[in-house]
Scaffold this active site. Structure first.
Site, PDB file in Angstrom:
ATOM      1  N   HIS A 142      86.903  22.577  89.423  1.00 26.60           N
ATOM      2  CA  HIS A 142      86.831  21.221  88.870  1.00 26.60           C
ATOM      3  C   HIS A 142      85.382  20.876  88.532  1.00 26.60           C
ATOM      4  O   HIS A 142      85.093  20.308  87.475  1.00 26.60           O
ATOM      5  CB  HIS A 142      87.323  20.190  89.899  1.00 26.60           C
ATOM      6  CG  HIS A 142      88.783  20.270  90.238  1.00 26.60           C
ATOM      7  ND1 HIS A 142      89.245  20.318  91.528  1.00 26.60           N
ATOM      8  CD2 HIS A 142      89.894  20.299  89.451  1.00 26.60           C
ATOM      9  CE1 HIS A 142      90.567  20.354  91.532  1.00 26.60           C
ATOM     10  NE2 HIS A 142      90.994  20.350  90.277  1.00 26.60           N
TER      11      HIS A 142
ATOM     12  N   ARG B  64      92.765  27.366  83.124  1.00 28.29           N
ATOM     13  CA  ARG B  64      92.364  28.556  83.871  1.00 28.29           C
ATOM     14  C   ARG B  64      92.919  29.819  83.265  1.00 28.29           C
ATOM     15  O   ARG B  64      92.241  30.806  83.097  1.00 28.29           O
ATOM     16  CB  ARG B  64      92.842  28.445  85.320  1.00 28.29           C
ATOM     17  CG  ARG B  64      92.016  27.504  86.127  1.00 28.29           C
ATOM     18  CD  ARG B  64      92.721  27.113  87.379  1.00 28.29           C
ATOM     19  NE  ARG B  64      93.871  26.253  87.090  1.00 28.29           N
ATOM     20  CZ  ARG B  64      94.520  25.577  88.004  1.00 28.29           C
ATOM     21  NH1 ARG B  64      94.187  25.689  89.262  1.00 28.29           N
ATOM     22  NH2 ARG B  64      95.529  24.802  87.670  1.00 28.29           N
TER      23      ARG B  64
ATOM     24  N   SER C 268      93.345  23.929  93.971  1.00 28.03           N
ATOM     25  CA  SER C 268      93.274  23.129  95.200  1.00 28.03           C
ATOM     26  C   SER C 268      94.333  23.614  96.189  1.00 28.03           C
ATOM     27  O   SER C 268      94.092  23.682  97.393  1.00 28.03           O
ATOM     28  CB  SER C 268      93.517  21.651  94.890  1.00 28.03           C
ATOM     29  OG  SER C 268      92.529  21.157  94.027  1.00 28.03           O
TER      30      SER C 268
ATOM     31  N   LYS D 156     103.102  14.351  94.981  1.00 21.82           N
ATOM     32  CA  LYS D 156     102.583  15.674  95.359  1.00 21.82           C
ATOM     33  C   LYS D 156     102.229  15.753  96.854  1.00 21.82           C
ATOM     34  O   LYS D 156     101.720  16.773  97.294  1.00 21.82           O
ATOM     35  CB  LYS D 156     101.333  15.996  94.533  1.00 21.82           C
ATOM     36  CG  LYS D 156     101.633  16.540  93.140  1.00 21.82           C
ATOM     37  CD  LYS D 156     100.393  17.209  92.574  1.00 21.82           C
ATOM     38  CE  LYS D 156     100.664  17.959  91.287  1.00 21.82           C
ATOM     39  NZ  LYS D 156      99.416  18.559  90.758  1.00 21.82           N
TER      40      LYS D 156
HETATM   41  P1  ADP Z   1      96.764  17.889  88.426  1.00 22.69           P
HETATM   42  O1  ADP Z   1      97.584  17.455  89.593  1.00 22.69           O
HETATM   43  O2  ADP Z   1      96.625  16.858  87.358  1.00 22.69           O
HETATM   44  O3  ADP Z   1      97.079  19.262  87.885  1.00 22.69           O
HETATM   45  P2  ADP Z   1      94.418  19.069  89.573  1.00 22.69           P
HETATM   46  O4  ADP Z   1      93.408  18.412  90.440  1.00 22.69           O
HETATM   47  O5  ADP Z   1      95.189  20.177  90.170  1.00 22.69           O
HETATM   48  O6  ADP Z   1      95.311  17.918  89.055  1.00 22.69           O
HETATM   49  O7  ADP Z   1      93.723  19.583  88.245  1.00 22.69           O
HETATM   50  C1  ADP Z   1      93.070  18.711  87.352  1.00 22.69           C
HETATM   51  C2  ADP Z   1      92.670  19.480  86.114  1.00 22.69           C
HETATM   52  O8  ADP Z   1      91.710  20.468  86.483  1.00 22.69           O
HETATM   53  C3  ADP Z   1      93.804  20.248  85.440  1.00 22.69           C
HETATM   54  O9  ADP Z   1      93.554  20.247  84.052  1.00 22.69           O
HETATM   55  C4  ADP Z   1      93.662  21.635  85.989  1.00 22.69           C
HETATM   56  O10 ADP Z   1      94.173  22.597  85.092  1.00 22.69           O
HETATM   57  C5  ADP Z   1      92.157  21.728  86.098  1.00 22.69           C
HETATM   58  N1  ADP Z   1      91.721  22.703  87.086  1.00 22.69           N
HETATM   59  C6  ADP Z   1      92.159  22.867  88.354  1.00 22.69           C
HETATM   60  N2  ADP Z   1      91.528  23.901  88.945  1.00 22.69           N
HETATM   61  C7  ADP Z   1      90.676  24.413  88.025  1.00 22.69           C
HETATM   62  C8  ADP Z   1      89.776  25.513  87.996  1.00 22.69           C
HETATM   63  N3  ADP Z   1      89.633  26.342  89.026  1.00 22.69           N
HETATM   64  N4  ADP Z   1      89.075  25.722  86.875  1.00 22.69           N
HETATM   65  C9  ADP Z   1      89.237  24.925  85.796  1.00 22.69           C
HETATM   66  N5  ADP Z   1      90.086  23.895  85.740  1.00 22.69           N
HETATM   67  C10 ADP Z   1      90.795  23.635  86.836  1.00 22.69           C
END
Ligand code: ADP
Length: 178
Positions: A17, A92, A130, A41
């Protein structure tokens, strides 16, 4: 002044992130990291905890044009309300594509003027999520390479601290868990 919204659950914020935040901060005048309520979630951290973690990390990184906020409801409405014109999401791998594509097109249907941009993280973060970080931390693995240090400490406290035993869904003393 070009503002962009980076929405997500951030449960918790990972280095993946953070990589996306850095990239967005170089492209836009202002980045609003919008932490979603997302109770469906069943997050490990509360909305306020997730937001505070983002704030602390962003301040520590000296990212002056990045702020953290919270939102609930329709993302496109929040984007307009914040005076932003775009949403940034991280991509990703191909596995993210279908869901993100659907989300972006649905948001476009809801509001034509809101653009979605995708940013790819550094390849070393492309396997990071996460969910995986929480699982590794829960099993006692070292998450140092995957999250900022304050997040690592928060995970340790939540999963292995004194209060961990009373959190729903977590193994209590004597319960082997998985
Ligand atoms: P959501 O519940 O909206 O998917 P996340 O916190 O899991 O929320 O992810 C938010 C955004 O960050 C999404 O677009 C996800 O694809 C992106 N994201 C999550 N992990 C990574 C990572 N390791 N590298 C790049 N983008 C990421």
């Amino acid at each position: 002044m070009r503002a962009v919204i980076y929405p997500g659950s951030f449960d918790p914020l990972t280095n993946g992130h953070l990589d996306v935040i850095h990239r967005a901060a170089r492209l836009f005048d202002r980045v609003i990291v919008a932490v979603a309520m997302n109770d469906s979630k069943k997050p490990l951290f509360t909305l306020d905890e997730r937001t505070a973690m983002v704030r602390e990390v962003v301040a520590g990184e000296g990212l002056k044009n990045v702020v953290a906020d919270q939102f609930d409801g329709l993302l496109v409405d929040y984007v307009v309300q914040q005076g932003a014109s775009a949403v940034v999401r991280g991509l990703r791998a191909v596995s993210d594509f279908e869901f993100e594509f659907q989300l972006a097109l649905m948001n476009r249907k809801l509001n034509e003027s809101v653009e979605t941009l995708f940013l790819m993280p550094k390849d070393t973060y492309s396997f990071l999520s996460s969910r995986m970080v929480k699982e590794i931390a829960r099993l006692g693995g070292d998450v140092t390479p995957f999250v900022p240090d304050s997040v690592r400490l928060a995970l340790k406290e939540r999963l292995h601290g004194k209060r961990a035993a009373i959190l729903p869904g977590l193994p209590v003393d004597g319960d082997p868990g998985v």
